[in-house]
Write an enzyme that holds these catalytic residues in place. Structure first.
Site, PDB file in Angstrom:
ATOM      1  N   ASP A 323      -7.501  -3.179   6.526  1.00 10.54           N
ATOM      2  CA  ASP A 323      -7.500  -1.735   6.699  1.00 10.54           C
ATOM      3  C   ASP A 323      -7.285  -1.367   8.173  1.00 10.54           C
ATOM      4  O   ASP A 323      -7.755  -2.072   9.071  1.00 10.54           O
ATOM      5  CB  ASP A 323      -8.852  -1.195   6.211  1.00 10.54           C
ATOM      6  CG  ASP A 323      -8.953   0.311   6.298  1.00 10.54           C
ATOM      7  OD1 ASP A 323      -8.192   0.989   5.581  1.00 10.54           O
ATOM      8  OD2 ASP A 323      -9.799   0.809   7.058  1.00 10.54           O
ATOM      9  N   GLU A 352      -2.447  -2.886   7.201  1.00  9.78           N
ATOM     10  CA  GLU A 352      -2.085  -1.479   7.058  1.00  9.78           C
ATOM     11  C   GLU A 352      -1.626  -0.965   8.421  1.00  9.78           C
ATOM     12  O   GLU A 352      -2.438  -0.716   9.317  1.00  9.78           O
ATOM     13  CB  GLU A 352      -3.274  -0.664   6.560  1.00  9.78           C
ATOM     14  CG  GLU A 352      -2.923   0.815   6.363  1.00  9.78           C
ATOM     15  CD  GLU A 352      -4.131   1.696   6.129  1.00  9.78           C
ATOM     16  OE1 GLU A 352      -3.992   2.710   5.424  1.00  9.78           O
ATOM     17  OE2 GLU A 352      -5.226   1.385   6.663  1.00  9.78           O
TER      18      GLU A 352
END
Length: 611
Positions: A323, A352
């Site tokens: 993330d 990400e």
């Protein structure tokens, strides 16, 4: 009286040992490349003791300004599996001991093969997928209780619910599950997304147990399927037990206290960026409830590396999705990534990197020549193709195609593939848990079929989002809860059970049947996994490309028009000259390549070419 004194003396070490509230990692493994093990011991005034480890070389003992912590680094190289006592001493006297275990490592653990372009990833949010165990919907130790009537609350989905429906995921043709985070998140509200974690060694009890997570991995591997963990390196939640009693002031970034990130990830590569903007991008908190971890602190970085490796070994993972990757300290996250890939050279990690320029995204992929301009290498194998996502969200509803609007946007996305070190290791997707639902943007199944045909046949690793394969919609404008709806049939009493073909609506079956046939075909289509791509400029909103290698060739035709089109095949002779016919995968219709090809409106053909 003497007996009473002796009993007290015997029990005293146990009482003092109770001062140890946590030891992390709770255990480790022998025969790890990561052999310099940092053990964090936490307990009231624990730093007053000096730790020694029986028959083990302790290379360093670090005590911080917080006396409740001590960090022990010991060399495990060459140590056999077994129990090693950590003695906590005052002077020469051992006050108490803790038995620390080195476990035997699983065979071939180092050489585990991560997810790759042969896979299709099924992204799900566990709280919204299926409730397999209603008894764990709420938990006495955790604040937020189940409330399915509140779309931003806990709905009760769990690990058991995923396990119960693995047959469904397998039948769909997906090979890998990526679940949003499962570690404990004790936020007062909106904790279901679990990105504000409060304990990174513990599965949230409302999802299940650490052992149930292991079971999910085992059940997937029985089916020759894979498991990706959603890992968060950038931040924890305010309720994390370490945030409440920081080991060091600089364990997190402080300004002092809170400061907001500017979200401008371009400052990390901008040679003209001010130092202030650069710092606030990396060091600012993502939101007020998520303190930003200071990975420049070597204790923090070591903790994060070991936690990641621990989960890989413990749960037998096949990959990470990281993330907010590009919000981390760029040098430290490269060290984190490299440490994991050194331990598991065939593993895979996708970051990400939510940017909208291919050069900027390519900067973050391992061995990027763009990153090399600034002497930077992230060591990150895979990044998410957000520019393709951006194009997909626009092109299939473009009313007035033009020089730079319409299917040309998809074509132009692939033009920039030369920027990436490894295009087959890009994660490609039309949507995820943070974006608009694709079936909300395009409510007609014809557009869904075009999008899925593109995602399933492009270079890279396809990722689909739970529920879209049955036509689920959701409007991000109404809030994240609407794009994270409960999967129908995942809860006792649901009127519609879309997990079962006989109980789906006709519309749901139409979506599912198309998706399942496409993805199950893709499983065996090696030319799609690793073949080359040759694409042709879109003509009148008809886009044609070929995936080919020495053994096979597939022609993909996407007609993005509201009317039928006739395709003159002589334009594609450099890819067709060997072939006289083909078989369209979805309809199993034979295609004559000696004449023009009529393409129905809003239709895609995936044609396996035959001589």
């Amino acid at each position: 009286m003497k007996h009473a004194i002796k009993l007290i003396m015997l029990l005293l070490p146990l009482a003092i040992s109770a001062q140890i509230d946590k030891i992390e990692p709770p255990f480790w493994w022998s025969d790890m490349a990561h052999s310099k093990l940092q053990i964090m011991v936490y307990g009231e005034e624990i730093a007053q003791y000096t730790p020694e480890v029986e028959n083990v070389v302790v290379t360093s003992i670090t005590k911080t300004e917080n006396p409740n912590y001590v960090f022990i680094t010991m060399d495990t190289k060459g140590l056999d599996p077994g129990i090693y006592n950590i003695d906590f001493k005052k002077g020469k006297r051992t006050v108490f001991s803790h038995a620390y275990e080195l476990k035997k490592r699983a065979p071939n653990s180092k050489l585990r093969k991560g997810f790759d372009a042969s896979d299709v990833i099924y992204l799900l949010m566990p709280d919204r997928f299926a409730n397999g165990n209603p008894n764990n919907d709420s938990h006495s130790e955790l604040t937020e209780k189940v409330n399915r009537d509140f779309e931003g609350g806990r709905h009760g989905g769990d690990i058991q619910g995923i396990i119960d429906h693995l047959d469904y995921v397998e039948a769909l043709g997906a090979t890998t599950i990526w679940s949003t985070p499962l570690c404990e998140d004790n936020d007062n509200q909106y904790s279901y997304h679990t990105y504000a974690q409060s304990d990174v060694y513990r599965i949230d009890p409302r999802y299940g147990t650490n052992e149930e997570y292991q079971m999910l991995s085992k059940e997937l591997h029985k089916r020759d399927m894979k498991l990706i963990m959603d890992y968060v390196t950038n931040h924890w939640g305010l309720e994390h037990w370490m945030i409440k009693d920081l080991p060091t002031y600089d364990w997190i970034h402080q300004f002092p206290g809170y400061a907001q990130t500017n979200y401008r990830m371009t400052t990390q590569m901008d040679p003209n960026a001010s130092q202030r903007d650069y710092k606030y991008c990396m060091d600012g908190w993502f939101v007020k409830t998520m303190p930003d971890l200071n990975q420049q602190n070597p204790l923090v970085l070591k903790y994060l590396i070991q936690n990641a490796i621990w989960w890989i070994e413990f749960a037998n993972l096949d990959g990470f999705r990281v993330d907010t990757y590009s919000y981390n300290d760029k040098d430290a996250i490269a060290l984190w990534t490299k440490a994991i890939m050194d331990e598991y050279p065939n593993f895979n990690i996708v970051g990400e990197v939510w940017m909208h320029d291919q050069a900027q995204m390519a900067y973050w992929q391992k061995d990027s020549k763009i990153g090399a301009i600034q002497n930077y290498n992230s060591y990150l194998p895979s990044v998410m193709d957000f520019t393709l996502h951006d194009a997909i969200g626009q092109v299939f509803k473009e009313e007035y195609p033009s020089w730079n609007k319409g299917m040309i946007q998809v074509y132009e996305n692939y033009v920039n593939d030369f920027l990436y070190p490894e295009v087959n290791n890009l994660l490609i997707f039309a949507e995820n848990h943070d974006t608009e639902r694709i079936n909300h943007i395009y409510p007609n199944i014809e557009d869904y079929k075009l999008i899925m045909s593109l995602i399933a046949t492009s270079r890279g690793i396809p990722q689909i989002y739970y529920g879209s394969e049955i036509g689920m919609q959701g409007d991000k404008g109404k809030g994240d809860g609407d794009i994270r709806r409960d999967f129908p049939g995942g809860w006792p009493g649901d009127q519609n059970n879309a997990f079962k073909a006989k109980e789906r609506t006709d519309k749901q079956n139409a979506y599912f049947d198309f998706t399942a046939k496409l993805l199950n075909w893709r499983k065996k289509a090696k030319v799609i996994h690793s073949g080359k791509t040759t694409q042709y400029l879109p003509d009148d909103e008809v886009y044609v490309y070929f995936r080919h290698n020495d053994q096979a060739s597939v022609m993909v035709v996407i007609n993005n028009n509201q009317s039928d089109k006739v395709l003159k095949l002589d334009r594609f002779k450099e890819n067709l000259y060997h072939f006289s016919k083909g078989m369209e995968v979805m309809t199993e219709m034979e295609i004559d390549l000696s004449t023009n090809l009529k393409m129905p409106a809003k239709t895609s053909y995936i044609i396996e070419l035959k001589k």
